[in-house]
Scaffold this active site. Structure first.
Site, PDB file in Angstrom:
ATOM      1  N   SER A 212       0.876  -5.267 -11.105  1.00  5.47           N
ATOM      2  CA  SER A 212       2.124  -4.629 -10.670  1.00  5.47           C
ATOM      3  C   SER A 212       2.843  -4.065 -11.897  1.00  5.47           C
ATOM      4  O   SER A 212       2.234  -3.300 -12.642  1.00  5.47           O
ATOM      5  CB  SER A 212       2.997  -5.622  -9.912  1.00  5.47           C
ATOM      6  OG  SER A 212       4.055  -4.956  -9.277  1.00  5.47           O
ATOM      7  N   ASP A 474      -2.927  -1.716  -0.588  1.00  7.27           N
ATOM      8  CA  ASP A 474      -1.629  -1.966  -1.230  1.00  7.27           C
ATOM      9  C   ASP A 474      -0.569  -1.096  -0.550  1.00  7.27           C
ATOM     10  O   ASP A 474      -0.715   0.124  -0.493  1.00  7.27           O
ATOM     11  CB  ASP A 474      -1.750  -1.606  -2.720  1.00  7.27           C
ATOM     12  CG  ASP A 474      -0.551  -2.035  -3.555  1.00  7.27           C
ATOM     13  OD1 ASP A 474       0.589  -2.005  -3.039  1.00  7.27           O
ATOM     14  OD2 ASP A 474      -0.753  -2.393  -4.730  1.00  7.27           O
ATOM     15  N   HIS A 520      -0.771  -5.757  -2.281  1.00  5.56           N
ATOM     16  CA  HIS A 520      -0.263  -5.549  -3.632  1.00  5.56           C
ATOM     17  C   HIS A 520      -0.441  -6.811  -4.468  1.00  5.56           C
ATOM     18  O   HIS A 520       0.220  -7.808  -4.244  1.00  5.56           O
ATOM     19  CB  HIS A 520       1.207  -5.149  -3.596  1.00  5.56           C
ATOM     20  CG  HIS A 520       1.754  -4.786  -4.944  1.00  5.56           C
ATOM     21  ND1 HIS A 520       1.186  -3.793  -5.723  1.00  5.56           N
ATOM     22  CD2 HIS A 520       2.766  -5.297  -5.672  1.00  5.56           C
ATOM     23  CE1 HIS A 520       1.858  -3.702  -6.861  1.00  5.56           C
ATOM     24  NE2 HIS A 520       2.814  -4.600  -6.861  1.00  5.56           N
TER      25      HIS A 520
END
Ligand SMILES: *[C@@H]1O[C@H](CO)[C@@H](O)[C@H](O)[C@H]1NC(C)=O
Ligand SMILES: *[C@@H]1O[C@H](CO)[C@@H](O)[C@H](O)[C@H]1NC(C)=O
Ligand SMILES: *[C@@H]1O[C@H](CO)[C@@H](O)[C@H](O)[C@H]1NC(C)=O
Ligand SMILES: *[C@@H]1O[C@H](CO)[C@@H](O)[C@H](O)[C@H]1NC(C)=O
Ligand SMILES: *[C@@H]1O[C@H](CO)[C@@H](O)[C@H](O)[C@H]1NC(C)=O
Ligand SMILES: *[C@@H]1O[C@H](CO)[C@@H](O)[C@H](O)[C@H]1NC(C)=O
Ligand SMILES: *[C@@H]1O[C@H](CO)[C@@H](O)[C@H](O)[C@H]1NC(C)=O
Ligand SMILES: *[C@@H]1O[C@H](CO)[C@@H](O)[C@H](O)[C@H]1NC(C)=O
Ligand SMILES: *[C@@H]1O[C@H](CO)[C@@H](O)[C@H](O)[C@H]1NC(C)=O
Ligand SMILES: *[C@@H]1O[C@H](CO)[C@@H](O)[C@H](O)[C@H]1NC(C)=O
Ligand SMILES: *[C@@H]1O[C@H](CO)[C@@H](O)[C@H](O)[C@H]1NC(C)=O
Ligand SMILES: *[C@@H]1O[C@H](CO)[C@@H](O)[C@H](O)[C@H]1NC(C)=O
Length: 608
Positions: A212, A474, A520
C-alpha cells in the site's frame, strides 16, 4: 535528492577480519552500550546532509520482547512471527546541516550471534511510515524506523502536511515522500557495518518490504536511492499519487453525475454475480476470478439486471471497505477506501436495476473528461465497490452520497490546501473537476509523492532486485496501476529493443505478479484465492544465492482449496487452468494484455 553515481560494487563475501570475529562472539550486553554506539557514529561530513548528535544516543539491550511482524502494520506481507529475538535498541538523532531540525531514528540490532549481514526496512501504510524497527530480526537483519523530522512515530503525515491554510510543509512532504527512509537506510547500513565490526568491503544485504503506501515507499527507494537496496518487495503501491488519491472520490462523482445513489446491497450483488459468472472463464470453478481480463472481454454487467438481492438490516459501526475486504480499515490505510461510516442500514430486498449497473459500469470504465479522453484507469471488474458505498438517511428515507475521506481529505488538504479532513459535498464537481485536481496535484507533488519515476538504472546496474505484486481484485489501488508502471519502466529503459527482449531483460531484476482474486494488500473474503506468504525468503534467495524466481509461491488460505500452493504467473503471462485440475499454465494472450494497457490523453504530459 536522487543520488547519482555512488553505486558501490557488491562485495560478495564477508571477509572474516579480526574485528568481525571478536564482535561476532561478543554478547549483546557487551556491544549494546551508549559509548559503543557513540564510537561508531559516522563523523560530520561523512554522510552528506546528516550531522549526528552523539550526546543524544541511547542504547539498551531488549530481551524477551516479542518482535513486531514484518512491516509493523500487519499488511499482508507475511513472515509475522511471535518468536523472541534479543536485540540492541538504539536511538540516534541527527540534524540536516544548518537546519536545526531533529530526526530521531530507532535501530534494532540483532544479538551478534544472530546477525546475518542484513539490513531490513519495513514500509508503513496510509500516511504513516513504519514505526517499528524490529521487522528484520527474524531474518538476522538490523532494521530501523524514522521520526522523519515530524514525529512520525506518533503523528500521521496528513496531520502535518499543512502549517496552516495555504501553507505546505515541504520538509515533511519530502521526508515522507522518500527522503527519511533513504537517510535512515544510508545511516543504518553504516552503523550496522561498524556496530558488528565488519570490514569496509563487507556487504550488508539491504532489503525493503511493504504494501500500500508501504509499496509506494518501496518504489520511492528504488527510484531515488536505488544503489542502496539489494532487494525490494513492493505490494500494491499507492503511487501515481495525484491520480490515485483523487480517484478515491471518482465513484462518488459517478453517482452524483448519474444522479443515482445505489443501495450498497445492489452493488454487492453485482460484484457477487460478476464473480460467479467470470470464475469459470479461467478454466477452473473455484470462486476466484483469476482472469479479470477475460471477464472484461466476455462478460456484460447488463446481464445482472433483474437479479434479486437481499441484505439484512444492520446497526453497524464502521464498514471498513476496501482494505483486505473486511479486514478492518483504519485511518491510516492510504490506499484504503474509507469514510463509509454509516451507522445504520435498513433491510435491503430488491432487484438489480439498470441504474445500479450503470453506476457499476461507469466506475469500472474509469475516469474520462467531458471530451471522452481517458484520465485514469480503474479497478478490475469483479473488484468490490468500496468507494461507492452510500449512506442511509433516516430523514429522507433514501441512500445518499458518502464521500470517502481517503479521496476527500486529499482534495481538501493537498489540492485545496485547507485544513479540513473531507469534502462536505460535491457541489459543481464534475469529471473535469477531478481531472483538474489530478493536474494540480501532479504538478505540485511530481517531485515528492507522485513516485512514478520510470528510469531505474542506478538500481538495476548496482544489482538490485524488485519483486512487485498486486491483488488483482484490489478495490483501493487498481491492479492496472501497477501494470502501467511496469509498462512505463519497460518502455523507458528498453526503448530500443524488441518487446520480447525487453521482457526477458526486465525479469532478470524486476518481476511483477498479479495475485488472483486478492484484495488490497491481503486476501479477499469474496474470493478465496492464493496470497504470497513467503516473499522475503524468496527475495533473500534471489539476492544472496542468485536463485531467480520465475513464478511466485502463494498459498490459498480459505475455501475448498485452503492449503493449496499456487505458483503465480509472472506478468505479462496470465493463468489458465487446465479443466478444474490443480494445474494451470501461464499463457501469453495479447487480447488480455491489451485490456490492461492504457494511455491518458486527458493529460498533456506523459503519465508513467
Ligand atoms: C555534528 O553536528 C552536530 C549538529 O550540527 C553537532 O551537534 C555535533 O556535535 C557534531 N558532531 C561532532 C562530532 O562534532
Ligand atoms: C528471558 O526469559 C527467560 C524465560 O522466561 C528467563 O529464563 C530469562 O532470565 C529472561 N531473560 C532476561 C534477560 O530477562
Ligand atoms: C528503546 O529505547 C527507547 C529510548 O530509550 C525507549 O523509549 C523504548 O521504550 C525502548 N524500546 C524497548 C522495546 O525497550
Ligand atoms: C487543523 O485542524 C485540526 C482540527 O481542527 C487542528 O487540531 C489543527 O491544529 C489544525 N492544524 C493546523 C496546522 O491549523
Ligand atoms: C456476496 O457474497 C458474500 C460472500 O460470499 C456474502 O457474504 C454476501 O451476503 C453476498 N452479498 C449479496 C448482496 O448477495
Ligand atoms: C451489454 O448489454 C447491453 C444490453 O444488452 C448492451 O446495450 C450493451 O451494448 C452491451 N455492452 C457491451 C460492451 O457489449
Ligand atoms: C423480499 O421481497 C420479496 C417480494 O416482496 C419477498 O417475496 C421475499 O420474501 C423477501 N425476502 C426476504 C428475505 O425478506
Ligand atoms: C434510523 O432509524 C433506525 C430504525 O428506526 C434506527 O434503528 C437508527 O438508529 C436510526 N439511525 C439514526 C442515525 O438515527
Ligand atoms: C482554513 O480553511 C477552512 C476552510 O475554508 C476554514 O474552515 C478554517 O477556518 C480555516 N482555518 C483558519 C485558521 O483560518
Ligand atoms: C456552482 O455553480 C453555480 C453556477 O455556476 C454557482 O452559482 C454556485 O455558486 C456554484 N456552487 C459552488 C458551491 O461553487
Ligand atoms: C512455498 O512456500 C511455502 C512456505 O510458505 C513452502 O513451505 C513451500 O515449500 C514453497 N513451495 C515451493 C514450490 O516453493
Ligand atoms: C469445473 O467444475 C464445474 C463445477 O464445479 C463445472 O461446472 C465446470 O464445467 C468444470 N469446468 C471444466 C472446464 O471442467
Amino acid at each position: 535528492m536522487r543520488q547519482h553515481g555512488c553505486a558501490a560494487v557488491a562485495a560478495l563475501a564477508i571477509s572474516a577480519n579480526a574485528a568481525s570475529i571478536s564482535r561476532r562472539t561478543a554478547s549483546l550486553d557487551d556491544v549494546c552500550t551508549v559509548s559503543n554506539v557513540q564510537a561508531v557514529l559516522p563523523s560530520n561530513g561523512t554522510l552528506l546532509g546528516i550531522n549526528l548528535i552523539p550526546s543524544a544516543v541511547t542504547a539498551s539491550a531488549v530481551y524477551n520482547s516479542s518482535a513486531d511482524s514484518a512491516g509493523g502494520m500487519g499488511m499482508g506481507m507475511g513472515g509475522s512471527s511471535t518468536a523472541n529475538y534479543p536485540y540492541c535498541n538504539v536511538t540516534v538523532t541527527y540534524t540536516h546541516p544548518g537546519k536545526n531540525d531533529e530526526v530521531v531514528i530507532k535501530y534494532a540490532f540483532p544479538q551478534p550471534s544472530d546477525f546475518k549481514n542484513r539490513f531490513y526496512v519495513a514500509g508503513g501504510g496510509g500516511y504513516s511510515l513504519s514505526s517499528t524497527a524490529t521487522g528484520g530480526l527474524q531474518y538476522g537483519a538490523a532494521g530501523g524506523a524514522t521520526s522523519a523530522g515530524y514525529d512520525a512515530f506518533t503523528q500521521s503525515y496528513d496531520d502535518v502536511v499543512l502549517y496552516g491554510n495555504g501553507s505546505i510543509n515541504w520538509d515533511a512532504t519530502h521526508m515522507f515522500g522518500y527522503q527519511a527512509l533513504g537517510e535512515m537506510t544510508i545511516l543504518g547500513k553504516a552503523l550496522t557495518s561498524s556496530f558488528y565490526g565488519l570490514s569496509s568491503s563487507a556487504k550488508v544485504y539491504t532489503y525493503y518490504e511493504g504494501c500500500s503506501d508501504g509499496g509506494r515507499e518501496g518504489m520511492s527507494q528504488v527510484q531515488r536511492w536505488g544503489e542502496e537496496y539489494d532487494g525490494v518487495i513492493a505490494g500494491a503501491p499507492a503511487f501515481r499519487y495525484a491520480q490515485q488519491q483523487v480517484n478515491h472520490v471518482f465513484s462518488s462523482v459517478v453517482e452524483q453525475t448519474l444522479d443515482y445513489y445505489p443501495p450498497p446491497c445492489a452493488l454487492n450483488k453485482i460484484v457477487n454475480a460478476t464473480i460467479a459468472a467470470c470464475d469459470p472463464l479461467d478454466g477452473r470453478t473455484d470462486g476466484v476470478v483469476s482472469r479479470t481480463d477475460l471477464c472484461m472481454l466476455q462478460f456484460n454487467l447488463s446481464s445482472i439486471i433483474g437479479e434479486s438481492y437481499y441484505c439484512a438490516g444492520q446497526e453497524s459501526t464502521s464498514l471498513g471497505f476496501g482494505f483486505s475486504n473486511g479486514g478492518g480499515a483504519t485511518k491510516c490505510q492510504a490506499g484504503g477506501a474509507q469514510g463509509s461510516t454509516s451507522s445504520y442500514q435498513p433491510e435491503q430486498n430488491g432487484t438489480v436495476t439498470a441504474q445500479d449497473v450503470a453506476v457499476a459500469q461507469a466506475i469500472y470504465d474509469g475516469l474520462h473528461n467531458s471530451e471522452g479522453q481517458r484520465a485514469y484507469l480503474s479497478w478490475q471488474i469483479a473488484s468490490d465497490f468500496g468507494d461507492a458505498a452510500t449512506t442511509w438517511s433516516n430523514n429522507t428515507n433514501s441512500w445518499e452520497l458518502d464521500i470517502p475521506s481517503t479521496g476527500g481529505e486529499f482534495v481538501t488538504k493537498f489540492v485545496q490546501l485547507v485544513n479540513v479532513t473531507n469534502l462536505d459535498n460535491l457541489d459543481n464537481v464534475t469529471y473535469d473537476t477531478l481531472v483538474e485536481w489530478m493536474d494540480i496535484a501532479y504538478n505540485r507533488y511530481l517531485d515528492s509523492l507522485q513516485t512514478t519515476l520510470p528510469d531505474l538504472t542506478p538500481f538495476q546496474t548496482s544489482g538490485g532486485k524488485l519483486l512487485h505484486y498486486h491483488g488483482e481484485s484490489d478495490s483501493s489501488v487498481p491492479a492496472a496501476s501497477s501494470v502501467h508502471y511496469w509498462q512505463s519502466v519497460r518502455s523507458i529503459m528498453y526503448s530500443n529493443v524488441s518487446s520480447d527482449a525487453s521482457i526477458e531483460a526486465l525479469e532478470d531484476w524486476y518481476q511483477l505478479y498479479l495475485v488472483p482474486g486478492a484484495a488490497h494488500c491481503g486476501t479477499n473474503t469474496l474470493q478465496p484465492g492464493p496470497y504470497p506468504e513467503n516473499n522475503m525468503n524468496i527475495m533473500i534467495d534471489w539476492v544472496e544465492n542468485g536463485v531467480k524466481p520465475s513464478r511466485l509461491n502463494a498459498t490459498v488460505s480459505s475455501g475448498a482449496n485452503a492449503g493449496e500452493t499456487q505458483m503465480l504467473c509472472q506478468w505479462p503471462t496470465r493463468p489458465l487452468w487446465n479443466g478444474n485440475s490443480t494445474d494451470f499454465e501461464c499463457v501469453n494472450d495479447q487480447a488480455s494484455i491489451d485490456t490492461w494497457t492504457y494511455t491518458f490523453p486527458a493529460f498533456k504530459v506523459p503519465i508513467y
